[in-house]
Design a protein around this motif. Structure first.
Motif, short mmCIF file in Angstrom:
data_model
loop_
_atom_site.label_atom_id
_atom_site.label_comp_id
_atom_site.label_asym_id
_atom_site.label_seq_id
_atom_site.Cartn_x
_atom_site.Cartn_y
_atom_site.Cartn_z
N PHE A 182 12.96 19.87 24.70
CA PHE A 182 13.79 18.79 24.17
C PHE A 182 14.50 19.32 22.95
N ARG A 183 15.78 19.53 23.07
CA ARG A 183 16.49 20.13 21.95
C ARG A 183 16.74 19.11 20.85
N LYS A 184 16.62 19.61 19.62
CA LYS A 184 16.89 18.75 18.47
C LYS A 184 18.37 18.40 18.43
N TYR A 185 19.20 19.39 18.72
CA TYR A 185 20.65 19.17 18.76
C TYR A 185 21.14 19.36 20.18
N PRO A 186 21.92 18.41 20.73
CA PRO A 186 22.41 18.59 22.10
C PRO A 186 23.40 19.74 22.22
N PHE A 187 24.07 20.09 21.12
CA PHE A 187 25.19 21.04 21.20
C PHE A 187 24.85 22.45 20.72
N LYS A 188 23.62 22.65 20.22
CA LYS A 188 23.26 24.03 19.86
C LYS A 188 21.80 24.29 20.17
N SER A 189 21.50 25.55 20.44
CA SER A 189 20.14 25.86 20.83
C SER A 189 19.77 27.29 20.48
N GLY A 190 18.50 27.49 20.19
CA GLY A 190 17.97 28.84 20.06
C GLY A 190 17.69 29.38 21.46
N VAL A 191 17.79 30.68 21.63
CA VAL A 191 17.41 31.32 22.90
C VAL A 191 16.57 32.55 22.54
N ASN A 192 15.33 32.55 22.97
CA ASN A 192 14.48 33.71 22.67
C ASN A 192 14.95 34.90 23.50
N ILE A 193 15.14 36.03 22.85
CA ILE A 193 15.49 37.22 23.63
C ILE A 193 14.34 38.22 23.62
N MET A 194 13.51 38.13 22.61
CA MET A 194 12.34 39.02 22.57
C MET A 194 11.24 38.40 21.71
N PHE A 195 10.06 38.89 21.92
CA PHE A 195 8.90 38.37 21.20
C PHE A 195 8.18 39.53 20.52
N GLY A 196 7.49 39.22 19.44
CA GLY A 196 6.66 40.23 18.79
C GLY A 196 7.44 41.19 17.92
N CYS A 197 6.71 42.10 17.29
CA CYS A 197 7.34 43.07 16.39
C CYS A 197 6.50 44.33 16.34
N ASN A 198 7.19 45.48 16.34
CA ASN A 198 6.49 46.77 16.30
C ASN A 198 6.60 47.45 14.94
N ASN A 199 7.21 46.79 13.97
CA ASN A 199 7.59 47.53 12.76
C ASN A 199 6.48 47.71 11.74
N PHE A 200 5.57 46.78 11.69
CA PHE A 200 4.46 46.88 10.75
C PHE A 200 4.92 47.16 9.32
N CYS A 201 5.82 46.33 8.81
CA CYS A 201 6.11 46.38 7.39
C CYS A 201 4.77 46.05 6.70
N THR A 202 4.47 46.75 5.63
CA THR A 202 3.07 46.71 5.15
C THR A 202 2.64 45.36 4.56
N TYR A 203 3.62 44.49 4.24
CA TYR A 203 3.28 43.18 3.68
C TYR A 203 3.15 42.11 4.76
N CYS A 204 3.54 42.44 5.99
CA CYS A 204 3.85 41.38 6.97
C CYS A 204 2.75 41.18 8.02
N ILE A 205 2.46 39.93 8.29
CA ILE A 205 1.38 39.61 9.22
C ILE A 205 1.89 39.42 10.66
N VAL A 206 3.24 39.33 10.78
CA VAL A 206 3.82 38.99 12.09
C VAL A 206 3.35 39.90 13.23
N PRO A 207 3.36 41.24 13.07
CA PRO A 207 2.93 42.08 14.19
C PRO A 207 1.49 41.78 14.63
N TYR A 208 0.67 41.27 13.73
CA TYR A 208 -0.72 40.98 14.07
C TYR A 208 -0.86 39.63 14.80
N VAL A 209 0.02 38.69 14.46
CA VAL A 209 -0.13 37.35 15.08
C VAL A 209 0.83 37.12 16.25
N ARG A 210 1.86 37.94 16.36
CA ARG A 210 2.84 37.75 17.44
C ARG A 210 2.80 38.90 18.46
#
Ligand code: 5AD
Ligand code: SF4
Length: 483
Positions: A182-210
Motif C-alpha cells: 500500500f503506497r503512501k503516495y499514489p504517484f511515487k514509489s521506492g523500488v528495491n534494487i538490491m539488499f544488504g551491504c558488503n562494505n563494512f564501514c567500521t562504525y556501521c551495523i547495517v552489514p550485520y543486520v541486513r
C-alpha cells in the motif's frame, strides 16, 4: 490521500512464495472477520516505521498485508494490531522504539485482543530478542529483516496463539519482492534494487543486520517499474544500501549482470515514469559511466546524495570508506562540472573515534569546497559488534557536541547559499500534497529535491508542473504556478 495496491492481482504474481503468502492473507482475513463479529466492530492496525527509505518500503508491504486481511489503518498505537519496523543505525533509534513499546503496553491492558509485533533491523542485533523476551513480555511477534516477506504467515500464527512468536533468520539468499504494497503516495514509489551491504564501514551495523549484497534481476526491477507506471506512479526511487555496486554479486556469465548506470537507463525507458531517483551511492564506486548516463537523461533527478561521513583521510581510512579527502573532492568536482544543475547532499558523522579538531576542520573544508546543498549530520553512535565500538580513542561527549554545533553551522550556511542560487528560475515540480501549515498552498519537490510551496488546487497533486521560484526561505521556496 489515495491509496493503491500493487500486485494484488494473483494472475500478475509469478513468484511462488508470494502466492503462498497471499493464501495466508486469505486465512488471516477469516480470522479477522470472525473477531470483528465477536467484538461487533472493525479491527484497526498501525504500522510505525523508523529509519531509512528501505524500511519505509517494507512498511508499505506490512500495511498491505494488514489491510488485505481486513484491518483498517490508523495512525494511533491504540489499535488492535501494532507493528514497529525498527532501525538500528544509531542507538537513539533503538531507545525510541523501546520507549514507545512501553507506552503501547498500556493500551494492551485495556484491549486484551491487541497484538504487538516488532520487526526490522534492531531485531537482527545480538541480544535484542533476549531483551524483548525478558523485559517486554507483552510483545506477541518478533521477526527480522530476512523473513519480512513471511509476515502474512506469521500474522496467521499470531492470531491463533497467546504465546510470543519469534522468527529470526541469520541470513538469506532469497529475494521475495512480488508482495502487495500500500503506497503512501499514489504517484511515487521506492523500488528495491538490491539488499544488504558488503562494505563494512567500521562504525556501521547495517552489514550485520541486513546481510550480504543481493541484487534483484533487471527484469524483475523493470517489471515492477512498468506495473507502478501503469498504476499512476510518475517518480521512482531506486533503493539500496550501496546502489552503484548493483549487479556486482552476479557471476560474469550471468546475462543479468549489468551496471547500475545501465539499469538506470533501462528504468528511464519505462513509459510513464517521468522522474528517477536513487539512494544511496557510495563515493568509491561512482563511475564516469554513471555521470554520463545522468547527464544524458533528463528523467534522472538532479540530485546526488553522496555520503562523505568525514573529510579527514586518516579518519576515512579508519572508517574503511576506501576514499580520501582528495579523491572525494575530485569526484565532487567532476560532478559539479559535468552536471552543473545537480544538488549534492551528504551524510556526516561527528565524533568518530580519534577525531581531532584538525580532522573536524578537514570536514569543514570539504563542506565549504563542495558546497553541499544539504547535509545530514549525525553524532557517532557506538554500535556493539562493529570494529569502531572497540577503538580506544572514543571522543568525549562535550567535545563531540562542540564539534557538531560548529559543523552544523557551516552546513546550514552552505545549504542556504546553494538554495538561494535558484531564485528566479522556473522548475518542474512534482506536487506532493497540500501544505500542512497553510491549506491554500501546495507542496512539491523539484528535480534537485528542494521543496517549494505555491498556491494551487488539490487537483494538481501527483502532477509535474512548472513553478517559478519567487522567494527563497532558507531551505525552501515560495513560488507561483506558471500557466
Ligand atoms: N553512528 C552515527 N551515524 C551512523 N550512520 C551509520 N552508522 C552510524 C553510527 N554508528 C549514518 C551514516 C550513514 C547514515 C545512513 O547513517 O552517516 O550514511
Ligand atoms: Fe553502512 Fe557503509 Fe554499508 Fe553504508 S556502505 S550501509 S555506511 S557499511
Amino acid at each position: 490521500m489515495g491509496i493503491n495496491i500493487l500486485n494484488s492481482n494473483k494472475a500478475e504474481i509469478q513468484d511462488g512464495e508470494s502466492l503462498k503468502q497471499l493464501e495466508y492473507i486469505e486465512q488471516a482475513k477469516d480470522k479477522v472477520s470472525a473477531l470483528e463479529k465477536e467484538l461487533g466492530r472493525k479491527l484497526t492496525a498501525c504500522v510505525v516505521t523508523f529509519g531509512c527509505q528501505m524500511n519505509a518500503r517494507d512498511s508499505e508491504k506490512l500495511l498491505a498485508t494488514l489491510k488485505l486481511a481486513g484491518y483498517e489503518e490508523t495512525e494511533s498505537e491504540d489499535a488492535d494490531f501494532v507493528i514497529y519496523n525498527t532501525c538500528s543505525v544509531r542507538d537513539n533509534a533503538d531507545q525510541r522504539v523501546l520507549g514507545r513499546l512501553g507506552q503501547t503496553s498500556n493500551f494492551k491492558k485495556k484491549n486484551p485482543n491487541m497484538k504487538i509485533a516488532i520487526c526490522g533491523c534492531m531485531m537482527q542485533e545480538a541480544g535484542a530478542v533476549e531483551k524483548i523476551q525478558k523485559s517486554y513480555r507483552f510483545v506477541d511477534l518478533i521477526f527480522g529483516t530476512h523473513n519480512i516477506y513471511k509476515f502474512a504467515e506469521l500474522l496467521n500464527t499470531v492470531l491463533d496463539s497467546d504465546r510470543m512468536i519469534i522468527d529470526i533468520w541469520k541470513e538469506t539468499d532469497k529475494i521475495v519482492e512480488d508482495l502487495p504494497a500500500f503506497r503512501k503516495y499514489p504517484f511515487k514509489s521506492g523500488v528495491n534494487i538490491m539488499f544488504g551491504c558488503n562494505n563494512f564501514c567500521t562504525y556501521c551495523i547495517v552489514p550485520y543486520v541486513r546481510g550480504r549484497e543481493r541484487s534483484r534481476s533487471p527484469k524483475d526491477i523493470i517489471r515492477e517499474c512498468e506495473k507502478l507506471a501503469a498504476d499512476g506512479v510518475k517518480e521512482v526511487m531506486l533503493l539500496g544500501q550501496n546502489v552503484n555496486s548493483y549487479g556486482l554479486d552476479f557471476s560474469d556469465d550471468n546475462p543479468d549482470k549489468i551496471s547500475f548506470a545501465k539499469l538506470l537507463e533501462l528504468v528511464c525507458e519505462v513509459e510513464g515514469i517521468e522522474r528517477v531517483r536513487f539512494m544511496t551511492p557510495h563515493p568509491k564506486d561512482f563511475s564516469d559511466e554513471l555521470l554520463d548516463v545522468i547527464a544524458k537523461n533528463p528523467k534522472i533527478a538532479r540530485h546526488i546524495h553522496l555520503p562523505l561521513q568525514a573529510g579527514n583521510s586518516e579518519i576515512l581510512r579508519r572508517m574503511n570508506r576506501k576514499y580520501t579527502k582528495e579523491s572525494y573532492l575530485e569526484l565532487a568536482g567532476k560532478i559539479r562540472e559535468k552536471l552543473p544543475d545537480v544538488a549534492i547532499t551528504t551524510d556526516i558523522i561527528v565524533g568518530f573515534p580519534g577525531e581531532t579538531k584538525e580532522a573536524v576542520l578537514d570536514t569543514i573544508d570539504v563542506i565549504k569546497k563542495v558546497k553541499f546543498d544539504n547535509a545530514f549530520t549525525f553524532i557517532y553512535s557506538k554500535r556493539p559488534g562493529t570494529p569502531a565500538a572497540s577503538f580506544e580513542d572514543q571522543v568525549p561527549e562535550e567535545v563531540v557536541k562542540e564539534n557538531f554545533d560548529m559543523l552544523l553551522k557551516v552546513v546550514q550556511e552552505t545549504a542556504k547559499e546553494q538554495t538561494a542560487k535558484l531564485q528566479g528560475r522556473t522548475e518542474t515540480v512534482l506536487v506532493e500534497g497540500v501544505n500542512e501549515h497553510d491549506k491554500s498552498l501546495l507542496t512539491g519537490r523539484m528535480s534537485n529535491n528542494t521543496l517549494v510551496h505555491f498556491p494551487g488546487g488539490e487537483e494538481l497533486i501527483g502532477e509535474l508542473v512548472p513553478v517559478s521560484l519567487l522567494e527563497c526561505h532558507g531551505f525552501y521556496y515560495l513560488g507561483k504556478l506558471v500557466k
